[in-house]
Design a protein around this motif. Structure first.
Motif: not given
Ligand code: AMP
Ligand code: MN
Ligand code: MN
Ligand code: MN
Length: 273
Positions: A263-265, A267
């Protein structure tokens, strides 16, 4: 494809470090860590093989830790394997393993299973002895049909061959990894036999002790498990790692290489500085 959790013959994997790297490379893995249990002996060979195969190699280890009577596995990535503090810690854990293996052997002998300790040692080939080696011996000697059955009947918690073990604390294991310049990753967070509320406390304790990341995509875990793990990583402010926990080509449902779609959120741990 990325894979930051794999085992070789330096602990309980079936392949040599070079064979493991070649298999991963053939499957399209471009970034790979070797993470044997409490041992870094395979790293030099894997590094050389990865260089030859043109893939990026991350030196790693999977440290056995104890937290509130539970065993947690802490993967160290990007470690300097020469670090004396890390090596002293791992040496202590391997000593614990030696004593524990003798005790597992005694308990199985008391159950009428002879020579299990010698059998496990032979299967470990002079390297770290794990319960996997006992499980292999139990299969070989006809006491179990599968490794899973060996754990279910003999080696798992509450079973006759189980030995409660005090491994490193979270602070120690994370401290050794950080001393060696590495990132501390909580391995397979959803595979501990814990209630959800206890797992939340374990994640908080891991974070509190300085943990950096957790595995969000683990081997053959399904989409729901990944979504759950991603949610926890976000909630506890942990970076995300991905790994197969590959041990053996005889389990073709869990081979090296993960499609690392996080997921993009979150790191990715391989992008942490
Ligand atoms: P140890 O660190 O000596 O307690 O051994 C733990 C290892 O046993 C894990 O890393 C797995 O490779 C293996 N293991 C644990 N549970 C199972 C299971 N149910 N089936 C097969 N292998 C298992
Ligand atoms: Mn293992
Ligand atoms: Mn593990
Ligand atoms: Mn593992």
């Amino acid at each position: 494809m990325i894979d930051l959790h794999l085992h070789s013959r330096a602990s309980d994997g079936a392949l040599t470090p070079a064979e493991l790297v070649q298999l991963a490379a053939a499957r399209g893995v471009r970034l790979l860590a070797l993470t044997d249990h409490d041992c870094t002996d395979g790293l030099a060979e894997a590094d050389t093989a990865a260089h030859a195969a043109g893939i990026e190699f991350v030196p790693g280890v999977e440290i056995s830790a104890s937290w509130e009577h539970h065993t947690l596995h802490i993967v160290g990535l990007y470690i300097d394997a020469e670090n004396p503090q890390l090596q002293a810690g791992l040496a202590r854990l391997r000593e614990i393993r030696v004593t524990r293996a003798q005790e597992i052997g005694r308990r199985l002998a008391a159950r009428g299973i002879a020579d299990a300790h010698a059998g496990a040692q032979r299967l470990a080939g002079g390297q770290v002895v794990t319960r996997s080696h006992f499980a292999q011996y139990l299969c070989e000697s006809g006491h179990a049909r599968t490794l899973n059955e060996a754990f279910r009947k003999f080696l798992g918690r509450g079973k006759p061959g189980h030995v409660a073990t005090m491994w490193a604390s979270l602070e120690e294991s994370i401290g050794w990894i950080h001393a060696a310049g590495g990132k501390a990753v909580l391995a397979h967070p959803l595979r501990y036999d814990m209630t959800r509320s206890r797992l939340m406390r374990a994640l908080a304790a891991f974070r509190q002790a300085g943990g950096d990341a957790m595995e969000v995509i683990c081997g053959r875990d399904n989409h729901d498990a990944t979504a759950t793990a991603a949610h926890y990583a976000g909630r506890f402010g942990l970076a995300a790692s991905v790994g197969s926990d590959f041990h053996n080509p005889a389990t073709p449902w869990n081979l090296p290489g993960i499609e690392a779609a996080l997921p993009d959120n979150l790191t990715p741990v391989w992008q942490c500085s």
